[in-house]
Design a protein around this motif. Structure first.
Motif, mmCIF file in Angstrom:
data_model
loop_
_atom_site.group_PDB
_atom_site.id
_atom_site.type_symbol
_atom_site.label_atom_id
_atom_site.label_comp_id
_atom_site.label_asym_id
_atom_site.label_seq_id
_atom_site.Cartn_x
_atom_site.Cartn_y
_atom_site.Cartn_z
ATOM 1 N N THR A 3 -27.229 26.609 -10.447
ATOM 2 C CA THR A 3 -26.855 25.296 -9.904
ATOM 3 C C THR A 3 -27.066 25.247 -7.920
ATOM 4 O O THR A 3 -26.770 26.553 -7.908
ATOM 5 C CB THR A 3 -25.537 24.736 -10.108
ATOM 6 O OG1 THR A 3 -24.691 25.708 -9.547
ATOM 7 C CG2 THR A 3 -25.428 25.010 -11.883
ATOM 8 N N ASP A 4 -26.830 23.917 -8.349
ATOM 9 C CA ASP A 4 -27.398 23.854 -6.432
ATOM 10 C C ASP A 4 -26.499 24.362 -5.600
ATOM 11 O O ASP A 4 -26.885 24.547 -4.191
ATOM 12 C CB ASP A 4 -27.178 21.366 -6.160
ATOM 13 C CG ASP A 4 -28.552 21.383 -6.859
ATOM 14 O OD1 ASP A 4 -29.439 21.982 -7.189
ATOM 15 O OD2 ASP A 4 -28.292 20.271 -6.725
ATOM 16 N N SER A 25 -21.334 31.131 -4.989
ATOM 17 C CA SER A 25 -21.811 29.805 -6.146
ATOM 18 C C SER A 25 -20.582 29.337 -4.428
ATOM 19 O O SER A 25 -19.595 30.554 -3.821
ATOM 20 C CB SER A 25 -20.388 29.454 -6.963
ATOM 21 O OG SER A 25 -19.360 29.485 -6.875
#
Ligand code: FMN
Length: 191
Positions: free
Chosen positions: A157-158, A107
């Motif tokens: 997630t993005d 992430s």
């Protein structure tokens, strides 16, 4: 003879190899052990303690879903002239041959440069790999082109990306030496 901590870690490092699914046995990896191996990954160093590694662990029926997904992505994203039925089948087979497959994800939230988050995630994988190898579990990091398209399936997630898959299983492969260009080609000393 008792090994010193340095001898122990050197041995673990030199014995770790990529071990591929055809060498895996049917022996089940206990979930408690898998959790301990993931805890080793979680002990990796990280700038500003961002701890960017994220893992999705596939086991049991999860492996069947992953096998179907990787095969479907291969089919969808491979130009027809490059498509090989054999490759499609081996993509499925290597997932199903594994006791566990861990999606390696990172992430990124802008706290530190993205390359540092990649480096930290790779440190986490190396911890996992060394710890697994020391318990007799073989594994390898696979990075197929399809990982670009697997975000939705992994519910990323993005600000997250999949960096590959870590295939795992107990195995019956004999030890082999590392194949490396000798160190002097990669180190310059200034003293
Ligand atoms: C980031 C990364 C991605 C890799 N991707 C693949 C891959 O897609 N396919 C593969 O066969 N091996 C892959 N490997 C494993 C390497 O081929 C392997 O580590 C290398 O040949 C050295 O062998 P060893 O791990 O046994 O020391 C990858 C390794 C790393 C660190």
């Amino acid at each position: 003879m008792t090994l010193t901590p340095f001898e122990t870690i050197k041995k673990a490092i030199s014995r770790r190899r990529s071990v591929f699914p055809p060498s895996y046995t049917n022996q089940v990896i206990a979930k408690e052990l898998l959790t301990e191996l993931l805890a080793c990954a979680n002990a990796a160093p990280t700038h500003k303690l961002t701890q960017p590694w994220r893992f999705v662990v596939f086991r049991g029926q999860g492996l069947e879903r992953l096998a179907d997904q990787l095969a479907a992505l291969y089919k969808t994203h491979t130009p027809p002239e490059q498509f090989l039925q054999k490759k499609l089948e081996s993509t499925r087979a290597k997932v199903l041959r594994s006791d566990a497959v861990i999606a390696i994800c990172g992430s990124y939230n802008g706290t530190v440069p993205q390359r540092e988050e990649l480096a930290a995630t790779a440190c986490a994988v190396q911890n996992l790999w060394l710890a697994a190898s020391a318990t007799g579990i073989g594994g390898y990091w696979s990075s197929p082109g399809t990982i670009k398209h697997i975000g939705d399936f992994l519910e990323l997630t993005d600000d997250q990306a999949c960096l590959g898959f870590f295939y795992m299983g107990y195995h019956d492969e004999p030890p082999r030496e590392a194949n490396r260009v000798p160190l002097p080609a990669k180190v310059r000393w200034e003293e």
